[in-house]
Write an enzyme that holds these catalytic residues in place. Sequence first.
Site, PDB file in Angstrom:
ATOM      1  N   ASP A 185       0.986  -1.142   0.052  1.00 48.73           N
ATOM      2  CA  ASP A 185       0.101  -0.189  -0.005  1.00 48.73           C
ATOM      3  C   ASP A 185       0.932   1.204   0.108  1.00 48.73           C
ATOM      4  O   ASP A 185       1.958   1.283  -0.479  1.00 48.73           O
ATOM      5  CB  ASP A 185      -1.028  -0.091   1.271  1.00 48.73           C
ATOM      6  CG  ASP A 185      -2.201   0.643   0.895  1.00 48.73           C
ATOM      7  OD1 ASP A 185      -2.293   1.816   0.805  1.00 48.73           O
ATOM      8  OD2 ASP A 185      -3.203  -0.115   1.021  1.00 48.73           O
ATOM      9  N   HIS A 265      -3.835   5.615   3.419  1.00 41.96           N
ATOM     10  CA  HIS A 265      -4.486   4.568   3.277  1.00 41.96           C
ATOM     11  C   HIS A 265      -3.867   3.535   3.594  1.00 41.96           C
ATOM     12  O   HIS A 265      -4.647   2.409   4.443  1.00 41.96           O
ATOM     13  CB  HIS A 265      -4.363   4.303   1.584  1.00 41.96           C
ATOM     14  CG  HIS A 265      -5.579   3.455   1.110  1.00 41.96           C
ATOM     15  ND1 HIS A 265      -5.023   2.281   0.871  1.00 41.96           N
ATOM     16  CD2 HIS A 265      -6.683   3.637   0.762  1.00 41.96           C
ATOM     17  CE1 HIS A 265      -6.130   1.590   0.229  1.00 41.96           C
ATOM     18  NE2 HIS A 265      -7.058   2.216   0.306  1.00 41.96           N
ATOM     19  N   SER A 461     -11.262  -1.103  -0.558  1.00 46.81           N
ATOM     20  CA  SER A 461     -10.100  -1.125   0.187  1.00 46.81           C
ATOM     21  C   SER A 461     -10.335  -1.383   1.555  1.00 46.81           C
ATOM     22  O   SER A 461      -9.426  -2.039   2.236  1.00 46.81           O
ATOM     23  CB  SER A 461      -9.442   0.235   0.119  1.00 46.81           C
ATOM     24  OG  SER A 461      -8.470   0.444  -0.989  1.00 46.81           O
TER      25      SER A 461
END
Length: 719
Positions: A185, A265, A461
């Site tokens: 990520d 994220h 996600s």
Amino acid sequence: MRRSLLLLIVSAVVTASAVVGVSASAEPVAAPPDVVDPAPAPAPRLARGLIVKANSDAASRRASIARTVRRELPAGATVASTEPAPAGLSVVRLDDPVSAEDLDEAIEQVEARRDVEWAVPDTLRSASSAPPVTVDDPDFLTQGNLWDTRDTIDGLPTQGGFTTKAPALWRATKGNSSVVVAVVDTGITQHPDLTGQTVAGRDFVDDECTSSEGGCRGTYVNAGDGNGWDADPSDPGDWRDEELAARCFGPIDDPSDYTTPSSWHGTHVAGTVAAKAGNGTGVAGVAPGVRVQPVRALGHCGGWDQDIVFGILWAAGDDLRAYGVPLNPTPAKVINLSLGGTYDSAAEVTQVCKLYSQISSIARSRGVTLVAAAGNDSAQRIAPLSLSVPASCSGYLSVTATSDTGHRSWYSTAGNGADLAASGGDTAVPTPSDERGILSTINLGATRPEGPGYAYYQGTSMATPAVAAGAALLYSLGITGPANVEAGLKTAVQPFSTVTYGRRVIAGGSGAFRSDVLDCTTTGRTSCGTGILDLSRVTAPRGGPSVTGPRAPGGVLTARSRGLTTSGARSTLTWWRGSTRLGTGASHRVSGADLGRTLTVRDTVAAGPFAGAFTATSVAVPKTKAKATVKISMPSRFKRTKRVPLKIRITAPRVRPTGTVRIYDGRKPITSRKLQAKNSGALRVVLPKLTKGKHRIRVVYAGNTEVRSGSTSKVVRSR
């Protein structure tokens, strides 16, 4: 050819105190509650070169392939370098990124060569976007991916809602710290809920290595941290202003369409997997006992396929030392890929999946489960999962997102090929609220890292790490191999909601639109997978069995199962010394071989989709042998002309002593005997005639593996 890169949908961000130990405040930003915050525009589809599977990756062959590519490049584009890559791949790097469409002819010519199996563009991808066990994390009961505390949803009774119900499985395990989940990520930031929850990771976001001499520019536009591949997976922020958008994607009509604050994220995903439970702070992860390995592959512009591939292989424990990358000391059992992109045609997907499927086969051969986000490309119509990469490629467990009502989240890609769904949040159904997203860890910085905080996000996600964490819990229960783990996850599901929602108006930042059907109960293009991940349906023992009994030689240890998490299942008890199986059943007699060792009793599910899942209890056995007591009896006075009988009795707690018994007259040996189990510790020896006078008759027991030696003596007189 259109390709959507952005797979993250960020809802309202909540603020949180930067002070460790102070819980998050849950105040949404000022956007109206019926408005879904618009995501930045999908990034242009760029390619910085080709990834080629040829008969070999020799330098001469790479040079020949580069010549083929060079002849088909658009005006102004040049080949900068070639280099080998894992799995026998070759990489052809261009001086500057070009539109992926401009490489179609080069790919066609390269694949026409007899020495080439396939070629794909090296493109950018971006981030996808009251329970039986409770903890003291203050936001635990507001986490829509763990347990819904409402009694009814849409007027129907519920127990835990349409959530992962992970706390039900925590009765068996919260995860084993030896099980690692790699999060490929944006990297990770410091956070009190993640302190101690990670293992060493790595940064695979590269420099812009595109000079005509084959070197690197040293600009690190995408990396944003001033360097390329290294051992620091920290997230410096993936924000984009207009200037950075232009540097990432080249000439674009309106750079403001591509601006975005830092998402943090990777930190949000890591928190969903393994945020610390029971620390009195913030939230809890789905598998708070496992460890996260941050693997940074996404930067300001996204992540190139080559960097993502290296990240996957390194996380899986593949040997990349030939490429200057050290071995991973803690390889992952699960790899979370909340990233990807979509294509316009099946032919394009087939082409790109040649790369990702080969990489998945390597990872799976090492026992790794790969979990990939389906994508967030649905709006007026449902985006088909078959056009999503890598989710639709072989070897990846594809995850769609559902709302807290048990329906497909309006943004979620779905369709044939979907494996299963999990809570991804939907802040617009049926009563808009930011708190209908997924709450997890973030950083409070708009661009660069500042203090730790929490935020509600929504997207596939957010659903994907819930499934990755579920896989980690199954590995923690002793289920091995990606095929078995995936089969177990697909079994541990609850049905989608049967309440009909149909089409619904969604209010977005660019105006309202009608979403296509949200139901997941039909097959075909609206399919969301086998069901919604429900870890309460995993059959496992409720913790290690209880063990009672003396931990000494001859002692009988008795184990008792604490029961199973689901009814109607059976389990068996087995005893182990290290990797040696000692037997099956509730009891085990401690032997000499057990002294100083640790015994383990496993409670193992006997049959069904979770056969082999077990929890265990360990028992340390002291090195101390049983104490022997030696007693003798014979006349104190006797005539020297007679042979006197000597009775010997040797005892030890819970053990029948065996071994050698020696008899002495003072220091002079008289005789010896073998004491066998059938003797029950008793011997009778007739002594030889003794000379006139005083004698000390001494009996010495030599002991054995379970019993210590012992001795006694008696003074007698022969006359």
